[in-house]
Design an enzyme around this catalytic site. Sequence first.
Site, PDB file in Angstrom:
ATOM      1  N   CYS A  97     -11.132   2.817  -0.435  1.00 48.78           N
ATOM      2  CA  CYS A  97      -9.747   3.184  -0.139  1.00 48.78           C
ATOM      3  C   CYS A  97      -9.393   2.458   1.153  1.00 48.78           C
ATOM      4  O   CYS A  97     -10.165   2.495   2.118  1.00 48.78           O
ATOM      5  CB  CYS A  97      -9.609   4.686   0.053  1.00 48.78           C
ATOM      6  SG  CYS A  97      -7.978   5.170   0.662  1.00 48.78           S
TER       7      CYS A  97
ATOM      8  N   GLU B 245      -2.762   9.382   7.702  1.00 48.77           N
ATOM      9  CA  GLU B 245      -1.293   9.309   7.707  1.00 48.77           C
ATOM     10  C   GLU B 245      -0.690  10.275   8.744  1.00 48.77           C
ATOM     11  O   GLU B 245       0.410  10.053   9.224  1.00 48.77           O
ATOM     12  CB  GLU B 245      -0.745   9.611   6.300  1.00 48.77           C
ATOM     13  CG  GLU B 245      -1.048   8.522   5.266  1.00 48.77           C
ATOM     14  CD  GLU B 245      -0.169   7.274   5.388  1.00 48.77           C
ATOM     15  OE1 GLU B 245       0.985   7.387   5.819  1.00 48.77           O
ATOM     16  OE2 GLU B 245      -0.664   6.176   5.054  1.00 48.77           O
TER      17      GLU B 245
ATOM     18  N   CYS C  45      -4.184  -1.508  -2.215  1.00 48.72           N
ATOM     19  CA  CYS C  45      -4.350  -0.066  -2.424  1.00 48.72           C
ATOM     20  C   CYS C  45      -5.226   0.087  -3.664  1.00 48.72           C
ATOM     21  O   CYS C  45      -4.880  -0.432  -4.730  1.00 48.72           O
ATOM     22  CB  CYS C  45      -2.968   0.550  -2.665  1.00 48.72           C
ATOM     23  SG  CYS C  45      -3.013   2.293  -3.124  1.00 48.72           S
TER      24      CYS C  45
ATOM     25  N   ASP D  86       0.861  -1.189   0.000  1.00 49.10           N
ATOM     26  CA  ASP D  86       0.000   0.000   0.000  1.00 49.10           C
ATOM     27  C   ASP D  86       0.894   1.235   0.000  1.00 49.10           C
ATOM     28  O   ASP D  86       2.083   1.154   0.336  1.00 49.10           O
ATOM     29  CB  ASP D  86      -0.918   0.014   1.239  1.00 49.10           C
ATOM     30  CG  ASP D  86      -1.841   1.234   1.246  1.00 49.10           C
ATOM     31  OD1 ASP D  86      -2.485   1.498   0.203  1.00 49.10           O
ATOM     32  OD2 ASP D  86      -1.912   1.938   2.266  1.00 49.10           O
ATOM     33  N   SER D  87       0.293   2.373  -0.322  1.00 48.93           N
ATOM     34  CA  SER D  87       1.049   3.628  -0.288  1.00 48.93           C
ATOM     35  C   SER D  87       1.438   3.992   1.147  1.00 48.93           C
ATOM     36  O   SER D  87       2.298   4.836   1.350  1.00 48.93           O
ATOM     37  CB  SER D  87       0.201   4.741  -0.883  1.00 48.93           C
ATOM     38  OG  SER D  87      -0.959   4.923  -0.088  1.00 48.93           O
TER      39      SER D  87
ATOM     40  N   HIS E 254      -7.378   3.029   3.423  1.00 47.91           N
ATOM     41  CA  HIS E 254      -7.163   3.858   4.615  1.00 47.91           C
ATOM     42  C   HIS E 254      -8.477   4.149   5.359  1.00 47.91           C
ATOM     43  O   HIS E 254      -8.471   4.448   6.544  1.00 47.91           O
ATOM     44  CB  HIS E 254      -6.579   5.222   4.234  1.00 47.91           C
ATOM     45  CG  HIS E 254      -5.104   5.209   3.953  1.00 47.91           C
ATOM     46  ND1 HIS E 254      -4.552   4.571   2.875  1.00 47.91           N
ATOM     47  CD2 HIS E 254      -4.075   5.794   4.620  1.00 47.91           C
ATOM     48  CE1 HIS E 254      -3.234   4.770   2.885  1.00 47.91           C
ATOM     49  NE2 HIS E 254      -2.924   5.501   3.936  1.00 47.91           N
TER      50      HIS E 254
HETATM   51  N1  DGL Z   1      -4.894   3.321   0.546  1.00 52.18           N
HETATM   52  C1  DGL Z   1      -4.873   3.709  -0.812  1.00 52.18           C
HETATM   53  C2  DGL Z   1      -6.121   3.301  -1.549  1.00 52.18           C
HETATM   54  O1  DGL Z   1      -6.735   2.323  -1.193  1.00 52.18           O
HETATM   55  C3  DGL Z   1      -4.547   5.092  -1.218  1.00 52.18           C
HETATM   56  C4  DGL Z   1      -4.043   6.079  -0.351  1.00 52.18           C
HETATM   57  C5  DGL Z   1      -3.296   7.196  -1.005  1.00 52.18           C
HETATM   58  O2  DGL Z   1      -3.878   8.149  -1.496  1.00 52.18           O
HETATM   59  O3  DGL Z   1      -2.095   7.059  -0.977  1.00 52.18           O
HETATM   60  O4  DGL Z   1      -6.483   3.924  -2.522  1.00 52.18           O
END
Ligand code: DGL
Length: 282
Positions: free
Chosen positions: A200, A166, A81, A18-19, A202
């Site tokens: 997402c 984050e 991600c 993931d990012s 996150h």
């Molecule tokens: N967690 C990531 C997703 O599912 C993206 C987060 C980011 O913008 O880096 O899209």
Amino acid sequence: MQETIKLSKEAGPIGIFDSGYGGLTIYDEIKSLLPQYDYLYLGDNARTPYGTRSFDVVYEFTREAVRYLFAQGCRLVILACNTASAKALRSIQQLDLPLLDPGRRVLGIIRPTVENIGSKTKSRHVGVLATEGTIKSLSYPLEIRKLFPDIVVTGEACPIWVPLVETNEFASDGADYFVKRHIDNLLARDKEIDTIILGCTHYPILIDKIKKYVPSGVSVLTQGAAVASSLEDYLRRHPEMDALCTKGGATRFCTTEADGKFGNQASLFLNRHIDVETVTLL
Ligand code: DGL
């Protein structure tokens, strides 16, 4: 021109990328369903967020992460991600895998997320909350249309939500304003929505706030359980890949940021202490 990486033929851990921290919400579900495997988690925290970046940049960063995970011995990598799944998965599968090693696999998480959506919505109106990159890619409406052409999909980009996670502001009073604003925007655009996909990884970390502003009668779907059961199914259908995934029940956590920062934050999300290594992607 990227340097050639040396790939071992041995079995290795399942890579989860993931990012940043978001993929931990997917890792957590995978680990509880499939505890016997070894995992290597990689968060590109130094370069998060990906959601506001261009197609080319997300592809390049994701490709570097996949190369790193392959070089560490992973035969199978999950892009935990949505932004990377939406913007980089296809290019990696079609352009990079044949050159790197056609025997390895990279899987995304959008398809498993929408596979059961037909049985979740009664009104046939579904909302998607995700990063700008995922929404603009139209990956969710396109994937849903392939399986359930009668479902109407409305997307809302929430560019501030990943930075709230984050930067550890996800539980703050300030977060309420941004969480409410995007939920209200989405539901104002289609009043018949009865199911919202958190597209997402996150966003489950913001779940308490999200539930506060979603009216009762609208269900909120997270992705972890669906991704985990789809991985279980994949490994059952591909015994040759299953044999290449080591089974020692261990996880290595890696980040491109400072290890202490990742460790503190990740321990908070996972409710346990974890050891972390800082790594450099090439
Ligand atoms: N967690 C990531 C997703 O599912 C993206 C987060 C980011 O913008 O880096 O899209």
